[in-house]
Design an enzyme around this catalytic site. Structure first.
Site, PDB file in Angstrom:
ATOM      1  N   TYR A 179      23.110  10.911  -3.623  1.00  0.00           N
ATOM      2  CA  TYR A 179      22.828  10.741  -2.198  1.00  0.00           C
ATOM      3  C   TYR A 179      24.116  10.758  -1.370  1.00  0.00           C
ATOM      4  O   TYR A 179      24.169  11.372  -0.298  1.00  0.00           O
ATOM      5  CB  TYR A 179      22.056   9.436  -1.956  1.00  0.00           C
TER       6      TYR A 179
HETATM    7  C1  LIG Z   1      19.024  10.193  -9.708  1.00  0.00           C
HETATM    8  C2  LIG Z   1      18.677  11.425 -10.536  1.00  0.00           C
HETATM    9  C3  LIG Z   1      17.387  12.019 -10.021  1.00  0.00           C
HETATM   10  C4  LIG Z   1      19.802  12.455 -10.355  1.00  0.00           C
HETATM   11  O1  LIG Z   1      19.500  13.609 -11.114  1.00  0.00           O
HETATM   12  P1  LIG Z   1      20.587  14.242 -12.112  1.00  0.00           P
HETATM   13  O2  LIG Z   1      20.081  15.579 -12.470  1.00  0.00           O
HETATM   14  O3  LIG Z   1      20.865  13.260 -13.176  1.00  0.00           O
HETATM   15  O4  LIG Z   1      21.912  14.272 -11.212  1.00  0.00           O
HETATM   16  P2  LIG Z   1      22.518  15.388 -10.257  1.00  0.00           P
HETATM   17  O5  LIG Z   1      21.600  16.488  -9.925  1.00  0.00           O
HETATM   18  O6  LIG Z   1      23.149  14.651  -9.154  1.00  0.00           O
HETATM   19  O7  LIG Z   1      23.585  15.982 -11.220  1.00  0.00           O
HETATM   20  C5  LIG Z   1      24.917  15.629 -11.067  1.00  0.00           C
HETATM   21  C6  LIG Z   1      25.595  15.684 -12.409  1.00  0.00           C
HETATM   22  O8  LIG Z   1      25.336  16.966 -12.996  1.00  0.00           O
HETATM   23  C7  LIG Z   1      26.567  17.639 -13.222  1.00  0.00           C
HETATM   24  N1  LIG Z   1      26.336  19.065 -12.928  1.00  0.00           N
HETATM   25  C8  LIG Z   1      26.320  20.035 -13.848  1.00  0.00           C
HETATM   26  N2  LIG Z   1      26.036  21.193 -13.276  1.00  0.00           N
HETATM   27  C9  LIG Z   1      25.845  20.973 -11.955  1.00  0.00           C
HETATM   28  C10 LIG Z   1      25.534  21.796 -10.835  1.00  0.00           C
HETATM   29  N3  LIG Z   1      25.326  23.120 -10.962  1.00  0.00           N
HETATM   30  N4  LIG Z   1      25.426  21.209  -9.629  1.00  0.00           N
HETATM   31  C11 LIG Z   1      25.627  19.874  -9.470  1.00  0.00           C
HETATM   32  N5  LIG Z   1      25.926  19.039 -10.493  1.00  0.00           N
HETATM   33  C12 LIG Z   1      26.046  19.585 -11.726  1.00  0.00           C
HETATM   34  C13 LIG Z   1      27.569  16.953 -12.307  1.00  0.00           C
HETATM   35  O9  LIG Z   1      28.863  17.053 -12.836  1.00  0.00           O
HETATM   36  C14 LIG Z   1      27.072  15.539 -12.305  1.00  0.00           C
HETATM   37  O10 LIG Z   1      27.455  14.855 -13.490  1.00  0.00           O
HETATM   38  P3  LIG Z   1      27.765  13.277 -13.463  1.00  0.00           P
HETATM   39  O11 LIG Z   1      26.566  12.580 -12.842  1.00  0.00           O
HETATM   40  O12 LIG Z   1      27.967  12.950 -14.906  1.00  0.00           O
HETATM   41  O13 LIG Z   1      28.972  13.128 -12.591  1.00  0.00           O
HETATM   42  C15 LIG Z   1      18.535  11.072 -12.036  1.00  0.00           C
HETATM   43  O14 LIG Z   1      19.760  10.659 -12.528  1.00  0.00           O
HETATM   44  C16 LIG Z   1      17.474  10.038 -12.313  1.00  0.00           C
HETATM   45  O15 LIG Z   1      16.311  10.378 -12.466  1.00  0.00           O
HETATM   46  N6  LIG Z   1      17.884   8.748 -12.401  1.00  0.00           N
HETATM   47  C17 LIG Z   1      16.984   7.663 -12.739  1.00  0.00           C
HETATM   48  C18 LIG Z   1      15.880   7.501 -11.727  1.00  0.00           C
HETATM   49  C19 LIG Z   1      16.412   7.253 -10.338  1.00  0.00           C
HETATM   50  O16 LIG Z   1      17.327   6.483 -10.131  1.00  0.00           O
HETATM   51  N7  LIG Z   1      15.811   7.938  -9.357  1.00  0.00           N
HETATM   52  C20 LIG Z   1      16.138   7.767  -7.985  1.00  0.00           C
HETATM   53  C21 LIG Z   1      15.462   6.541  -7.483  1.00  0.00           C
HETATM   54  S1  LIG Z   1      15.718   6.381  -5.752  1.00  0.00           S
END
Ligand SMILES: CC(C)(COP(=O)(O)OP(=O)(O)OC[C@H]1O[C@@H](n2cnc3c(N)ncnc32)[C@H](O)[C@@H]1OP(=O)(O)O)[C@@H](O)C(=O)NCCC(=O)NCCS
Length: 221
Positions: A179
Protein backbone atom coordinates in the site's frame (compact mmCIF):
# COMPACT_ATOMS: atom_id res chain seq x y z
CA UNK A 1 4.60 -21.47 -12.93
CA UNK A 2 2.74 -19.05 -15.17
CA UNK A 3 0.09 -16.85 -13.61
CA UNK A 4 -2.81 -15.14 -15.36
CA UNK A 5 -5.36 -12.65 -14.08
CA UNK A 6 -9.03 -13.18 -14.81
CA UNK A 7 -12.09 -11.16 -14.00
CA UNK A 8 -14.28 -13.16 -11.63
CA UNK A 9 -17.90 -12.93 -12.66
CA UNK A 10 -20.83 -12.87 -10.27
CA UNK A 11 -22.57 -15.65 -12.23
CA UNK A 12 -19.55 -17.98 -11.72
CA UNK A 13 -19.28 -17.51 -7.96
CA UNK A 14 -20.26 -21.13 -7.29
CA UNK A 15 -16.90 -22.01 -8.90
CA UNK A 16 -14.53 -19.40 -7.46
CA UNK A 17 -16.00 -18.41 -4.06
CA UNK A 18 -14.79 -21.54 -2.23
CA UNK A 19 -11.21 -21.28 -3.57
CA UNK A 20 -11.18 -17.52 -2.82
CA UNK A 21 -12.28 -18.09 0.79
CA UNK A 22 -9.62 -20.78 1.13
CA UNK A 23 -6.97 -18.22 0.13
CA UNK A 24 -8.46 -15.65 2.51
CA UNK A 25 -8.38 -17.97 5.51
CA UNK A 26 -4.87 -19.22 4.73
CA UNK A 27 -3.36 -15.81 3.91
CA UNK A 28 -4.88 -14.17 7.00
CA UNK A 29 -4.03 -17.20 9.15
CA UNK A 30 -7.61 -17.40 10.42
CA UNK A 31 -8.95 -20.56 12.06
CA UNK A 32 -10.45 -23.13 9.72
CA UNK A 33 -14.21 -22.65 9.61
CA UNK A 34 -13.94 -18.86 9.28
CA UNK A 35 -14.65 -19.29 5.57
CA UNK A 36 -18.13 -20.59 6.32
CA UNK A 37 -19.04 -17.44 8.26
CA UNK A 38 -17.60 -15.20 5.55
CA UNK A 39 -19.31 -16.87 2.60
CA UNK A 40 -22.67 -15.17 3.24
CA UNK A 41 -21.06 -11.76 3.65
CA UNK A 42 -19.00 -12.15 0.45
CA UNK A 43 -22.17 -13.19 -1.44
CA UNK A 44 -23.87 -10.06 -0.16
CA UNK A 45 -20.89 -7.95 -1.30
CA UNK A 46 -21.08 -9.47 -4.78
CA UNK A 47 -24.54 -7.93 -5.19
CA UNK A 48 -23.42 -4.39 -4.25
CA UNK A 49 -23.24 -1.60 -6.85
CA UNK A 50 -19.87 -1.31 -8.54
CA UNK A 51 -18.65 -4.71 -7.30
CA UNK A 52 -15.70 -6.09 -9.26
CA UNK A 53 -13.26 -8.93 -8.65
CA UNK A 54 -10.10 -10.42 -10.15
CA UNK A 55 -8.43 -13.74 -9.52
CA UNK A 56 -4.81 -14.74 -10.04
CA UNK A 57 -4.84 -18.20 -11.56
CA UNK A 58 -2.00 -20.71 -12.02
CA UNK A 59 -1.60 -24.23 -13.33
CA UNK A 60 -1.72 -26.76 -10.51
CA UNK A 61 1.70 -28.35 -10.02
CA UNK A 62 1.19 -32.10 -10.72
CA UNK A 63 3.45 -33.17 -7.87
CA UNK A 64 1.19 -31.49 -5.33
CA UNK A 65 -2.12 -31.98 -7.06
CA UNK A 66 -3.37 -34.37 -4.42
CA UNK A 67 -2.85 -32.01 -1.47
CA UNK A 68 -6.00 -30.89 0.36
CA UNK A 69 -5.00 -27.24 0.07
CA UNK A 70 -4.66 -27.45 -3.71
CA UNK A 71 -7.88 -29.44 -4.01
CA UNK A 72 -9.74 -26.67 -2.16
CA UNK A 73 -8.37 -24.05 -4.55
CA UNK A 74 -8.95 -25.97 -7.77
CA UNK A 75 -11.09 -24.17 -10.36
CA UNK A 76 -13.66 -25.66 -12.67
CA UNK A 77 -15.30 -24.66 -15.91
CA UNK A 78 -15.99 -21.88 -16.90
CA UNK A 79 -13.38 -20.05 -14.77
CA UNK A 80 -10.77 -22.63 -15.75
CA UNK A 81 -11.75 -24.06 -19.16
CA UNK A 82 -9.18 -26.87 -18.93
CA UNK A 83 -10.05 -27.50 -15.26
CA UNK A 84 -6.36 -27.89 -14.42
CA UNK A 85 -5.82 -24.59 -12.60
CA UNK A 86 -5.90 -23.30 -9.03
CA UNK A 87 -6.63 -19.87 -7.61
CA UNK A 88 -3.54 -18.21 -6.07
CA UNK A 89 -4.88 -14.70 -5.39
CA UNK A 90 -8.13 -12.75 -5.07
CA UNK A 91 -8.99 -9.05 -5.04
CA UNK A 92 -12.41 -7.46 -4.90
CA UNK A 93 -14.20 -4.31 -3.92
CA UNK A 94 -17.23 -2.14 -4.66
CA UNK A 95 -18.47 1.41 -4.59
CA UNK A 96 -18.75 2.75 -1.03
CA UNK A 97 -22.12 4.03 0.19
CA UNK A 98 -23.58 5.48 3.38
CA UNK A 99 -25.85 2.51 4.06
CA UNK A 100 -22.81 0.22 4.39
CA UNK A 101 -21.53 -0.74 7.84
CA UNK A 102 -17.86 -0.11 6.89
CA UNK A 103 -18.73 3.41 5.68
CA UNK A 104 -20.62 4.14 8.90
CA UNK A 105 -17.72 2.86 11.02
CA UNK A 106 -15.28 5.05 9.10
CA UNK A 107 -17.50 8.13 9.37
CA UNK A 108 -17.92 7.59 13.13
CA UNK A 109 -14.18 7.16 13.53
CA UNK A 110 -13.41 10.32 11.57
CA UNK A 111 -15.93 12.32 13.60
CA UNK A 112 -14.49 10.99 16.88
CA UNK A 113 -11.02 12.00 15.72
CA UNK A 114 -12.29 15.59 15.48
CA UNK A 115 -12.61 15.91 11.70
CA UNK A 116 -14.93 18.63 10.45
CA UNK A 117 -18.22 17.17 9.07
CA UNK A 118 -17.40 18.60 5.62
CA UNK A 119 -14.08 16.78 5.69
CA UNK A 120 -15.82 13.56 6.73
CA UNK A 121 -18.16 13.95 3.73
CA UNK A 122 -15.30 14.72 1.37
CA UNK A 123 -13.46 11.58 2.45
CA UNK A 124 -16.42 9.21 2.35
CA UNK A 125 -18.69 10.42 -0.46
CA UNK A 126 -17.01 9.10 -3.62
CA UNK A 127 -14.75 6.11 -3.16
CA UNK A 128 -14.09 2.53 -4.14
CA UNK A 129 -13.69 0.23 -1.15
CA UNK A 130 -10.86 -2.26 -1.58
CA UNK A 131 -12.56 -4.96 0.46
CA UNK A 132 -10.33 -8.01 0.07
CA UNK A 133 -6.82 -8.58 -1.35
CA UNK A 134 -5.10 -11.88 -0.63
CA UNK A 135 -2.40 -13.99 -2.21
CA UNK A 136 -1.81 -17.58 -1.11
CA UNK A 137 1.34 -17.78 1.05
CA UNK A 138 3.05 -20.11 -1.47
CA UNK A 139 2.64 -17.43 -4.15
CA UNK A 140 3.45 -14.28 -2.15
CA UNK A 141 6.50 -12.12 -2.86
CA UNK A 142 6.23 -12.26 -6.65
CA UNK A 143 4.30 -9.08 -7.36
CA UNK A 144 0.94 -10.85 -7.74
CA UNK A 145 -0.79 -8.76 -5.07
CA UNK A 146 0.32 -5.55 -6.76
CA UNK A 147 -0.77 -6.86 -10.16
CA UNK A 148 -4.22 -7.76 -8.80
CA UNK A 149 -4.62 -4.40 -7.09
CA UNK A 150 -3.62 -2.41 -10.16
CA UNK A 151 -6.00 -4.41 -12.32
CA UNK A 152 -8.87 -3.95 -9.87
CA UNK A 153 -8.29 -0.17 -9.68
CA UNK A 154 -7.89 0.37 -13.43
CA UNK A 155 -10.73 2.38 -14.98
CA UNK A 156 -12.65 2.91 -11.74
CA UNK A 157 -15.00 5.91 -11.91
CA UNK A 158 -14.58 6.84 -8.22
CA UNK A 159 -12.41 9.74 -7.07
CA UNK A 160 -10.41 7.65 -4.61
CA UNK A 161 -9.85 4.19 -3.15
CA UNK A 162 -10.09 3.46 0.58
CA UNK A 163 -9.21 0.31 2.54
CA UNK A 164 -8.73 -0.90 6.10
CA UNK A 165 -5.89 -3.13 7.21
CA UNK A 166 -4.74 -4.38 10.63
CA UNK A 167 -2.18 -2.18 12.40
CA UNK A 168 1.21 -3.91 12.38
CA UNK A 169 4.28 -2.79 14.38
CA UNK A 170 6.42 -0.52 12.19
CA UNK A 171 4.10 -1.37 9.24
CA UNK A 172 6.29 -4.42 8.64
CA UNK A 173 4.28 -6.74 6.48
CA UNK A 174 3.67 -7.21 2.76
CA UNK A 175 0.27 -5.53 2.82
CA UNK A 176 1.64 -2.33 4.33
CA UNK A 177 4.66 -2.26 2.03
CA UNK A 178 2.42 -2.77 -1.02
CA UNK A 179 0.00 0.00 0.00
CA UNK A 180 2.78 2.46 0.81
CA UNK A 181 4.61 1.62 -2.43
CA UNK A 182 1.44 2.47 -4.37
CA UNK A 183 1.01 5.78 -2.58
CA UNK A 184 -1.70 5.01 -0.01
CA UNK A 185 -1.73 7.59 2.80
CA UNK A 186 -3.22 7.58 6.30
CA UNK A 187 -6.92 8.39 6.57
CA UNK A 188 -7.49 7.19 10.16
CA UNK A 189 -5.16 5.17 12.39
CA UNK A 190 -5.66 2.85 15.37
CA UNK A 191 -9.38 2.40 14.84
CA UNK A 192 -11.33 -0.44 16.44
CA UNK A 193 -14.35 -1.72 14.55
CA UNK A 194 -17.41 -2.52 16.65
CA UNK A 195 -17.10 -6.12 17.83
CA UNK A 196 -13.38 -6.53 16.99
CA UNK A 197 -10.70 -5.65 19.56
CA UNK A 198 -7.90 -5.37 16.97
CA UNK A 199 -6.67 -1.98 15.82
CA UNK A 200 -7.01 -1.11 12.15
CA UNK A 201 -5.77 1.65 9.87
CA UNK A 202 -7.82 3.22 7.10
CA UNK A 203 -5.65 4.17 4.13
CA UNK A 204 -6.54 5.85 0.86
CA UNK A 205 -5.26 7.37 -2.35
CA UNK A 206 -6.65 9.32 -5.25
CA UNK A 207 -7.61 7.53 -8.44
CA UNK A 208 -6.49 6.85 -11.05
CA UNK A 209 -3.23 5.09 -10.36
CA UNK A 210 -1.28 6.74 -13.13
CA UNK A 211 2.06 4.96 -13.03
CA UNK A 212 2.51 2.46 -15.89
CA UNK A 213 1.57 -1.10 -15.00
CA UNK A 214 4.55 -3.38 -14.27
CA UNK A 215 5.31 -6.43 -16.36
CA UNK A 216 3.19 -9.34 -15.22
CA UNK A 217 4.95 -11.81 -12.97
CA UNK A 218 5.65 -15.16 -14.57
CA UNK A 219 6.46 -17.30 -11.57
CA UNK A 220 4.76 -17.97 -8.26
CA UNK A 221 7.68 -19.67 -6.54
C1 LIG B 1 -0.66 -8.35 1.02
C2 LIG B 1 -0.52 -9.32 -0.15
C3 LIG B 1 -1.84 -9.40 -0.89
C4 LIG B 1 0.55 -8.78 -1.10
O1 LIG B 1 0.70 -9.67 -2.19
P1 LIG B 1 2.15 -10.20 -2.63
O2 LIG B 1 1.97 -10.81 -3.96
O3 LIG B 1 2.70 -11.00 -1.52
O4 LIG B 1 3.02 -8.86 -2.65
P2 LIG B 1 3.34 -7.81 -3.80
O5 LIG B 1 2.49 -7.94 -5.00
O6 LIG B 1 3.41 -6.51 -3.14
O7 LIG B 1 4.75 -8.32 -4.21
C5 LIG B 1 5.87 -7.63 -3.77
C6 LIG B 1 7.02 -8.60 -3.63
O8 LIG B 1 7.15 -9.32 -4.86
C7 LIG B 1 8.44 -9.09 -5.41
N1 LIG B 1 8.28 -9.00 -6.87
C8 LIG B 1 8.72 -9.91 -7.74
N2 LIG B 1 8.38 -9.57 -8.97
C9 LIG B 1 7.67 -8.42 -8.90
C10 LIG B 1 7.05 -7.57 -9.86
N3 LIG B 1 7.05 -7.85 -11.17
N4 LIG B 1 6.42 -6.47 -9.41
C11 LIG B 1 6.39 -6.16 -8.09
N5 LIG B 1 6.96 -6.93 -7.13
C12 LIG B 1 7.61 -8.04 -7.53
C13 LIG B 1 8.93 -7.81 -4.74
O9 LIG B 1 10.33 -7.80 -4.69
C14 LIG B 1 8.31 -7.91 -3.38
O10 LIG B 1 9.04 -8.81 -2.55
P3 LIG B 1 9.14 -8.56 -0.96
O11 LIG B 1 7.72 -8.42 -0.43
O12 LIG B 1 9.84 -9.78 -0.48
O13 LIG B 1 9.89 -7.28 -0.81
C15 LIG B 1 -0.12 -10.73 0.34
O14 LIG B 1 1.15 -10.68 0.90
C16 LIG B 1 -1.10 -11.34 1.31
O15 LIG B 1 -2.07 -11.96 0.90
N6 LIG B 1 -0.84 -11.17 2.63
C17 LIG B 1 -1.66 -11.77 3.67
C18 LIG B 1 -3.07 -11.26 3.64
C19 LIG B 1 -3.15 -9.76 3.79
O16 LIG B 1 -2.48 -9.17 4.60
N7 LIG B 1 -4.00 -9.14 2.96
C20 LIG B 1 -4.24 -7.75 3.01
C21 LIG B 1 -5.19 -7.47 4.12
S1 LIG B 1 -5.64 -5.77 4.13
Amino acid sequence: MTVRLARLEQRDCAVWLGPALEIYVTAMNYPRGTEMHRAGLWREHIARPGWNAYGAIAHAPPAESTSMDLARRRLRHPVSPAQDEVLVGIAYGYRGARDQWWNQQLRAGLRTSGRDPRVVDAITDDYFELTELHVHPTAQGNGIGQWLLRQLLADRPERQVLLSTPEIPAEQNRAWSLYRRLGFADVLRNFTFTGDPRRFAFLGRQLPLIEPAPAPPDATR
